[in-house]
Design a protein around this motif. Sequence first.
Motif, PDB file in Angstrom:
ATOM      1  N   ASP A 264      -6.980  17.529 -15.015  1.00 20.03           N
ATOM      2  CA  ASP A 264      -8.306  17.958 -14.595  1.00 20.03           C
ATOM      3  C   ASP A 264      -9.106  18.298 -15.848  1.00 20.03           C
ATOM      4  N   ALA A 265      -9.934  17.367 -16.292  1.00 18.64           N
ATOM      5  CA  ALA A 265     -10.679  17.556 -17.540  1.00 18.64           C
ATOM      6  C   ALA A 265     -11.621  18.751 -17.468  1.00 18.64           C
ATOM      7  N   ASP A 266     -12.209  18.994 -16.304  1.00 17.18           N
ATOM      8  CA  ASP A 266     -13.115  20.133 -16.170  1.00 17.18           C
ATOM      9  C   ASP A 266     -12.371  21.452 -16.321  1.00 17.18           C
ATOM     10  N   ARG A 267     -11.177  21.523 -15.746  1.00 21.47           N
ATOM     11  CA  ARG A 267     -10.383  22.748 -15.882  1.00 21.47           C
ATOM     12  C   ARG A 267      -9.974  22.966 -17.332  1.00 21.47           C
TER      13      ARG A 267
ATOM     14  N   ALA B 275     -11.585  21.901 -20.006  1.00 20.25           N
ATOM     15  CA  ALA B 275     -12.777  22.291 -20.762  1.00 20.25           C
ATOM     16  C   ALA B 275     -13.142  23.749 -20.502  1.00 20.25           C
ATOM     17  N   GLU B 276     -12.991  24.191 -19.268  1.00 20.41           N
ATOM     18  CA  GLU B 276     -13.289  25.584 -18.937  1.00 20.41           C
ATOM     19  C   GLU B 276     -12.339  26.534 -19.659  1.00 20.41           C
TER      20      GLU B 276
ATOM     21  N   THR C  24      -7.005  14.314 -21.108  1.00 22.58           N
ATOM     22  CA  THR C  24      -6.348  14.254 -19.805  1.00 22.58           C
ATOM     23  C   THR C  24      -4.936  13.697 -19.911  1.00 22.58           C
TER      24      THR C  24
END
Length: 343
Positions: A39-42, A44-45, A57
């Motif tokens: 999960d790239a968004d996770r 990055a967060e 990823t």
Amino acid sequence: MSKLLGVAVLGAGHMGADHIRRIDRVVSGARVAAVADPDADRAAEAVAGIDGVTVHTETEAALDAPGVEAVLIASPGQAHEEALLAAFARGLPVLCEKPMVPDSAGALRVVEAEARLGRRLAQIGFMRRYDSEYQGLKRVLDEGRLGQPLMLHCVHRNVSSPPGFTSAMLIESSLSHEIDAARWLLGQEVTAVTVVRPRASSGAPAGLHDPQFVLLETDGGALVDVEVFVNCGFGYEVRCEAVCEAGGVRVGEEPGPLVSTGGLAGREVPRDYLVRFRDAYDREVRAWVDAARRGRVTGPTAWDGYAASVVAEAGVRSLTGGTRAAVSLAPRPALYAPGAAVR
């Protein structure tokens, strides 16, 4: 010694995100150089506000990222074998969260791969060994003034289990810490496992056999009993009592200050393992970073990870079959012999 160790963190979930915070804010001598999570968004967060981090990823892309000199694996257990072997191929020191590899066949492949290298690269994340109370218990037992240890009584309770948690996972995931702690505290191998089930708690999800009562037998003649209750509802509790020939010693009974108010007195019970073992995780990662910067690997070995997987598998056999299950370990490679030089 002034250079910061560049660490690739694999996995940006609950555990991985906490390790990212720890490396960035708590542990000196290291920096987060890369993070990988499907999960790239996770991902990055988890690294928001940290400079110089690349987000990926795929595991191998993170391992090959600029500045990566070590790896911290906090991804789900089924991804650990591939990540460990990839790190070995690059000669990177690794701190791998437990379970090292959930199945014993995969764990043995990791042991054999590291043994072929002829040097240790992996430290396995059994953080109980870094908890001050458990270290105190270990010192008392090693001093020998209480005589030989006869029994360990252990409690492992969680507020609630996450979605998808299975009856086998009470042993494969939760009990794995007690398996390693027993082996470490006693200096003995587990030879058999018996799992007994009381009626399931009404607080447990449908179909989950929770709690479970586990009996471990060791090659030194000691017995270890463990209550595993992952939906107790009131807090996260881990306790251990050693009963020896001439006395006993207990840890884990006083997690916080005693507060008196409104006619009642009580102590706060931690809600999860990141609170109860926060200091242990800090010491664990700090020791790993310090050793890696010196070209060394210390702490729990891949053999310890393998042994825990074998014992857990025997526990699952006992759970499903309702009988005592024997534990059989492969021959221990010389790399993991007691007293072997740390390299």
